[in-house]
Motif scaffolding. Structure first.
Motif, PDB file in Angstrom:
ATOM      1  N   ASP A 476       1.923  -5.586  -6.262  1.00 44.93           N
ATOM      2  CA  ASP A 476       1.801  -4.644  -5.448  1.00 44.93           C
ATOM      3  C   ASP A 476       0.650  -4.261  -4.295  1.00 44.93           C
ATOM      4  OD1 ASP A 476       1.221  -1.901  -4.895  1.00 44.93           O
ATOM      5  OD2 ASP A 476       1.386  -1.117  -6.691  1.00 44.93           O
ATOM      6  N   HIS A 477       1.571  -4.313  -2.699  1.00 44.92           N
ATOM      7  CA  HIS A 477       0.602  -4.608  -1.966  1.00 44.92           C
ATOM      8  C   HIS A 477       0.726  -2.967  -1.609  1.00 44.92           C
ATOM      9  CE1 HIS A 477       1.906  -8.901  -1.984  1.00 44.92           C
ATOM     10  NE2 HIS A 477       2.399  -8.382  -1.814  1.00 44.92           N
ATOM     11  N   PRO A 478      -0.432  -2.629  -1.139  1.00 44.52           N
ATOM     12  CA  PRO A 478      -1.147  -1.379  -0.520  1.00 44.52           C
ATOM     13  C   PRO A 478      -0.533  -0.883   1.035  1.00 44.52           C
ATOM     14  CG  PRO A 478      -2.403  -2.325  -1.219  1.00 44.52           C
ATOM     15  CD  PRO A 478      -2.092  -3.324  -1.709  1.00 44.52           C
ATOM     16  N   HIS A 539      -0.405  -2.201   7.576  1.00 42.49           N
ATOM     17  CA  HIS A 539      -0.007  -3.409   7.518  1.00 42.49           C
ATOM     18  C   HIS A 539      -0.325  -3.129   5.699  1.00 42.49           C
ATOM     19  CE1 HIS A 539      -4.491  -2.390   6.675  1.00 42.49           C
ATOM     20  NE2 HIS A 539      -4.437  -1.761   8.420  1.00 42.49           N
ATOM     21  N   CYS A 540      -0.929  -4.767   4.905  1.00 42.14           N
ATOM     22  CA  CYS A 540      -1.147  -4.719   3.440  1.00 42.14           C
ATOM     23  C   CYS A 540      -2.557  -4.078   3.569  1.00 42.14           C
ATOM     24  CB  CYS A 540      -0.899  -5.856   2.882  1.00 42.14           C
ATOM     25  SG  CYS A 540      -1.628  -5.826   1.190  1.00 42.14           S
ATOM     26  N   HIS A 541      -3.008  -3.454   2.864  1.00 45.23           N
ATOM     27  CA  HIS A 541      -4.112  -2.745   2.676  1.00 45.23           C
ATOM     28  C   HIS A 541      -5.332  -3.780   1.723  1.00 45.23           C
ATOM     29  CE1 HIS A 541      -7.812  -0.770   3.887  1.00 45.23           C
ATOM     30  NE2 HIS A 541      -6.825   0.298   4.788  1.00 45.23           N
ATOM     31  N   SER A 544      -7.033  -9.996   2.151  1.00 39.68           N
ATOM     32  CA  SER A 544      -6.664 -11.185   1.989  1.00 39.68           C
ATOM     33  C   SER A 544      -5.766 -11.566   2.687  1.00 39.68           C
ATOM     34  CB  SER A 544      -7.244 -11.715   0.983  1.00 39.68           C
ATOM     35  OG  SER A 544      -6.780 -10.791  -0.006  1.00 39.68           O
ATOM     36  N   HIS A 545      -4.751 -10.310   2.558  1.00 40.03           N
ATOM     37  CA  HIS A 545      -2.928 -10.820   3.097  1.00 40.03           C
ATOM     38  C   HIS A 545      -3.165 -10.312   4.107  1.00 40.03           C
ATOM     39  CE1 HIS A 545      -1.683  -9.539  -1.685  1.00 40.03           C
ATOM     40  NE2 HIS A 545      -2.375 -10.839  -1.475  1.00 40.03           N
ATOM     41  N   LEU A 546      -3.931  -9.104   4.847  1.00 38.29           N
ATOM     42  CA  LEU A 546      -3.764  -8.777   6.133  1.00 38.29           C
ATOM     43  C   LEU A 546      -4.028  -9.912   6.750  1.00 38.29           C
ATOM     44  CD1 LEU A 546      -4.169  -6.435   8.299  1.00 38.29           C
ATOM     45  CD2 LEU A 546      -5.926  -6.329   8.032  1.00 38.29           C
ATOM     46  N   GLY A 549      -2.329 -12.162   7.305  1.00 40.76           N
ATOM     47  CA  GLY A 549      -0.406 -11.946   8.336  1.00 40.76           C
ATOM     48  C   GLY A 549       0.655 -11.005   7.613  1.00 40.76           C
ATOM     49  N   LEU A 550       0.521 -10.548   6.473  1.00 43.04           N
ATOM     50  CA  LEU A 550       0.845  -8.751   5.846  1.00 43.04           C
ATOM     51  C   LEU A 550       1.245  -8.118   6.560  1.00 43.04           C
ATOM     52  CD1 LEU A 550       1.947  -8.793   2.075  1.00 43.04           C
ATOM     53  CD2 LEU A 550       3.058  -7.765   4.191  1.00 43.04           C
ATOM     54  N   ALA A 551       1.292  -7.852   7.664  1.00 40.29           N
ATOM     55  CA  ALA A 551       1.636  -6.713   9.025  1.00 40.29           C
ATOM     56  C   ALA A 551       2.647  -6.637   9.746  1.00 40.29           C
ATOM     57  CB  ALA A 551       0.192  -7.327   9.353  1.00 40.29           C
TER      58      ALA A 551
END
Ligand SMILES: [Cu+2]
Length: 576
Positions: A476-478, A539-541, A544-546, A549-551
């Motif tokens: 689940d990526h916020p 982006h993912c909140h 660690s994912h931000l 590069g989850l943006a």
């Protein structure tokens, strides 16, 4: 600035609700709130140890901002810390004013140690609970606070006025310098260390070592209904939250009202807020409220501890009832860590209070895969390749792992026409379609690093489907979109079906928010109108994912005329 045109200037530090109610002076016009936020290291003791913690004005959590819809804020950030810093006003629409949004290297260069920058912005058509936090590296682990927006004078909540209200900031505490945790992870390429505690208003609570003394207490009189403004400020974890023996009624999320929803438990992702009413209708006493992880990633370490605070019934004389403080409060029952059924049931039950405007014609049909990835190493034994099987962790949207600029901000480069900082060829659909939630070929696990933006024409009507992938793990990526609120029109498990899923969309009364979790191993669909020009980070909140590069960023072009164009940058906008 818009705010300078407003008639009433008033110095106000942390307006308390009671003060607002008691105030006999009733201004019809909006107010301007001036604040000074000094970002500075201060000793903070938690879990038996003292850390030099980055704070605002020495407070942890930081100050609560309380304003009314239509008011303006003028906040001078003074950086006395040893890190670059920026501040973000999470969920504030910042119409035509990306300069006040805050994500570092996106809308501004960071405020360097010794530097200052004044954020000036106006709240326009928003009511409820938002929050503010640092938007540079992992400083938001401790640099955050509530931003409460009351209705305009003469306007009211769409529910009976609660007798009291409290911000409930859920946080995550590291028994180390969070910036060092990040530094280590970025060096090794492995997943960062997990936190050592969750917190409620900065306090871990009774279930942790050396923490009972500071446990947050929320007083209530028997029979009263109170409003909790719950904010998930945790760095890397979605949370379940519950109050022992007390049902909650959700009345708002992300500064938008909802149809009242009765529930025993809420799930809240980082970046989200949830307003709930609670009635003190139980036997006078003390009841725990508690939060712990909702963990959807498989085979990943996570902080499995539980933070608590106390809902405490007071006697009519205003003191806590006799003999109550000695008895141990009872704990609420929280769902299992991986209880996706409960999380999904809650999230999918949220509705706007009535019919809202959702675009029915779509100009931009976007389909974004969101998920993790692995970067292969030429030397898998390198100390820098301690991710799975000698790789480095990465994350991406449509296989693009977002790289933040380092010598300029996107917005400044765009505004000044500086070439070479970004490109506008972000793919609207995955470059290669695949079975997103199935067994994904290893050849598709490695994303491409780039600074790609997606251009939107002013006023375009956008549908965006976030599709989680099973690369490394489903999760689940916020997903948080800056500068906008959006309608959440549908969600489901597995791969999004463009033929059979859209007929089930809720285009009548979907909830409106600024952060929505991609269903783990599934998808979620949103719609919005691109009526706010500027460059807006999406982006993912999970931080660690931000940083992996989850943006990506949207570049929303100016429309016609001044009122559809980005305002000029303030003269003190920091330089890189
Ligand atoms: Cu994520």
């Amino acid at each position: 600035m818009d705010s300078l045109k407003l008639a009433n200037f008033s110095m106000c530090s942390c307006l308390l609700f009671a003060t607002l109610l008691a105030s006999s002076v009733s201004f019809a016009a909006a107010e301007v709130h001036f604040h000074e936020f000094v970002i500075q290291a201060r000793p903070v003791k938690r879990l038996c140890r003292t850390h030099s913690t980055i704070t605002v004005n020495g407070q942890f959590p930081g100050p609560t901002l309380a304003v009314r819809d239509g008011d303006s804020l003028v906040i001078t950030a003074i950086n006395r810390a040893r890190y670059n810093v920026t501040l973000h006003w999470h969920g504030v629409r910042q119409l035509r004013n990306p300069w006040a949004d805050g994500p570092e290297y996106v809308t501004q260069c960071p405020i360097q140690p010794g530097g200052t920058y004044t954020y000036r912005f106006t709240i326009q058509g928003q009511e409820g609970t938002l929050w503010w936090h640092a938007h540079s590296k992992w400083l938001r682990a401790t640099v955050y606070g509530a931003l409460i927006i009351y209705p305009k004078w003469g306007s009211h909540y769409p529910f009976p006025m609660p007798k009291r209200e409290f911000p409930v900031l859920l946080g995550e505490w590291f028994d180390r310098n969070p910036m060092d945790v990040l530094k280590q992870a970025l060096f090794t390429g492995a997943a960062p260390n997990v936190s050592d505690a969750y917190t409620i208003n900065g306090q871990p609570g009774d279930l942790y070592r050396c923490s009972s003394k500071g446990t947050a207490v929320f007083p209530v009189m028997p029979g009263e209904t109170i409003l909790l403004r719950i904010i998930n400020a945790a760095l890397n974890e979605e949370l379940f939250f519950s109050v022992a023996n007390h049902q909650m009624t959700v009345v708002g999320i992300d500064a938008a009202y909802t149809r009242p929803l009765a529930t025993n438990v809420i799930v809240i992702g980082p970046g989200q807020t949830t307003n709930v009413l609670i009635t003190a209708n139980q036997a006078p006493g003390r009841y725990y409220m508690a939060a712990r992880a909702y963990q959807t990633a498989q085979n990943a370490a996570f902080d499995n501890t539980t933070t608590t605070a106390i809902l405490q019934y007071m006697s009519t004389s205003g003191t806590s009832g006799k003999g109550q403080s000695s008895s141990r409060p009872i704990l609420p029952i929280l769902p299992a860590y991986n209880d996706t059924a409960t999380a999904t049931a809650f999230t999918s039950s949220l509705r706007s209070p009535g019919k809202i405007h959702v675009p029915t014609q779509i100009d931009e049909n976007l389909f974004f895969t969101v998920g993790l990835g692995l970067i292969n190493c030429s030397n898998p034994n390198s100390p820098r390749c301690q991710g799975p099987n000698g790789t480095r962790f990465a994350a991406s949207v449509n296989n693009v792992s977002f790289v933040f600029p380092t010598t300029n901000s996107l917005m400044q480069a765009y505004y000044q026409g500086v070439p070479g900082v970004f490109t506008t060829d972000f793919p609207p659909v995955p470059p290669i379609p695949f079975n997103y939630t199935g067994n994904v070929n290893r050849g598709l696990w490695q994303p491409v690093k780039a600074t790609k933006l997606y251009k939107l024409k002013y006023g375009s009507r956008v549908q965006l489907v976030y599709q989680d992938t099973s690369i490394v793990t489903t999760e689940d990526h916020p997903m948080h979109l800056h500068g906008y609120s959006f309608a959440v029109i549908g969600a489901g498990f597995g791969n999004f079906d463009p033929i059979n899923d859209p007929p089930k969309f809720n285009l009548i009364d979907p909830p409106v928010r600024n952060t929505i979790g991609s269903t783990p191993g599934g998808w979620v669909a949103i719609r919005f109108v691109a009526d706010n020009p500027g460059i807006w980070l999406m982006h993912c909140h999970l931080d660690s994912h931000l940083v992996w590069g989850l943006a990506m960023s949207f570049l929303v072009e100016n429309g016609v005329g001044e009122l559809q164009s980005v305002i000029p940058p303030p003269p003190d906008l920091p330089r890189c």
